[in-house]
Design an enzyme around this catalytic site. Structure first.
Site, mmCIF file in Angstrom:
data_model
loop_
_atom_site.group_PDB
_atom_site.id
_atom_site.type_symbol
_atom_site.label_atom_id
_atom_site.label_comp_id
_atom_site.label_asym_id
_atom_site.label_seq_id
_atom_site.Cartn_x
_atom_site.Cartn_y
_atom_site.Cartn_z
ATOM 1 N N TYR A 1 1.103 -3.314 68.457
ATOM 2 C CA TYR A 1 1.759 -2.189 69.104
ATOM 3 C C TYR A 1 0.701 -1.331 69.796
ATOM 4 O O TYR A 1 0.066 -0.487 69.197
ATOM 5 C CB TYR A 1 2.534 -1.345 68.097
ATOM 6 C CG TYR A 1 3.642 -2.056 67.368
ATOM 7 C CD1 TYR A 1 4.148 -3.270 67.826
ATOM 8 C CD2 TYR A 1 4.186 -1.524 66.200
ATOM 9 C CE1 TYR A 1 5.166 -3.924 67.142
ATOM 10 C CE2 TYR A 1 5.207 -2.166 65.523
ATOM 11 C CZ TYR A 1 5.685 -3.377 65.994
ATOM 12 O OH TYR A 1 6.687 -4.017 65.303
ATOM 13 N N PRO B 1 17.416 -1.997 63.890
ATOM 14 C CA PRO B 1 18.576 -1.624 63.076
ATOM 15 C C PRO B 1 19.704 -0.962 63.852
ATOM 16 O O PRO B 1 20.833 -0.928 63.378
ATOM 17 C CB PRO B 1 17.984 -0.663 62.041
ATOM 18 C CG PRO B 1 16.772 -0.084 62.711
ATOM 19 C CD PRO B 1 16.210 -1.217 63.515
#
Length: 287
Positions: free
Chosen positions: A66, A211
């Site tokens: 990241y 999610p």
């Protein structure tokens, strides 16, 4: 509403007795566009991390890819090896300027990456280090053995896997204890249900990445909107509440680069869905 989750979130207990609040924070978005480079406002990214910890988040997930390295560095600077926060990172993906995610599970590469992660996070031992994705060009067992060796050398406390099948999980368990599995999973995409059930059976934490993706999907979106309207909540909060209620081993890690969005997401820990709500959400036909 006070977004502090200490008295609202259920907890998950690892084999060594360490517990974390089940609603965590995913730090992928604390980077630049396409998850490359630094964020436009590093001070805001730092505020998001610190506010999450202030609000009771004690499980933070990131990866060496990241940025690359940017998210880990920001966490190291903002959280400063807080003993009350379990920080998870990952290794096993290469990045380029085009934003590609290329699997690279060579054991020597992984052993090099953990040194980089340790330095950026500013710790002597990483709480949880995960194999980001199996590499089709590298023997899976060889990659897992590298993580087992990192654990033996006290560079990492716990081993996790990501984007694996039940068969790969079972293979890894013959080599090393596995603390968590992180696969894509949400109310609108339950392709990894078998992996979730395998984690339940073994007491392994299941981290559902993406999610809240279902909020924008044609099948799930209208149902989430309807439940959200009934509960005076947001669809994102409903998606998170469903995950928390669906299994005792789920550890959702919603991510954001905004303090306001962070606090809104954390309120999902207090959202109580009715049987009618759950039935409607369970009835979504997953893609």
């Amino acid at each position: 509403m006070d977004p502090d989750i200490r008295n609202a979130s259920d907890t998950f207990e690892f084999d060594d007795g360490t517990t974390v609040n089940r609603l965590g924070f995913g730090a992928m978005r604390l980077t630049g566009e396409d998850i490359i480079g630094a964020p436009g406002d590093e001070a805001e990214a730092t505020r998001v991390l610190q506010r999450a910890v202030e609000a009771g988040v004690d499980f933070v997930d990131t990866a060496d890819s990241y940025g690359p390295g940017v998210s880990e560095r920001l966490i190291g600077e903002a959280i400063d090896d807080d003993p009350d926060v379990l920080v998870a990172s990952k290794a096993g993906l290469l990045r380029n300027r085009e934003g590609d995610w290329t699997p690279h599970g060579d054991p020597e590469f992984l052993k090099n990456q953990v040194l980089c992660s340790l330095d950026r996070l500013g710790v002597d031992t990483i709480d949880l280090y995960q194999f980001h994705r199996p590499d089709p060009d590298t023997d899976f067992e060889a990659s897992v053995h590298a993580f087992a060796e990192m654990k033996d050398e006290k560079q990492i406390e716990r081993v996790g896997l990501s984007n694996v099948s039940v068969e790969q999980l079972e293979t890894a368990l013959d080599i090393v204890d596995v603390a968590t599995v992180q696969n894509r999973y949400d109310v609108g995409n339950r392709d990894e249900e078998a992996v979730l059930r395998a984690c339940e059976k073994r007491g392994i934490g299941f981290i559902p990445w993406g999610p809240m993706y279902a909020v924008d999907e044609d099948e799930a979106g209208p149902v989430l909107d309807s439940v959200a309207e009934r509960r005076d909540a947001t669809p994102h909060q409903v998606a998170l509440a469903w995950l928390l209620g669906h299994s005792d081993v789920t550890l959702p890690i919603p991510g954001t680069s905004s303090v306001d969005h962070l606090e809104s997401n954390l309120e999902a820990a207090r959202l109580e869905l009715t049987d009618e709500d759950v039935a409607a959400l369970d009835g979504i036909d997953p893609r």
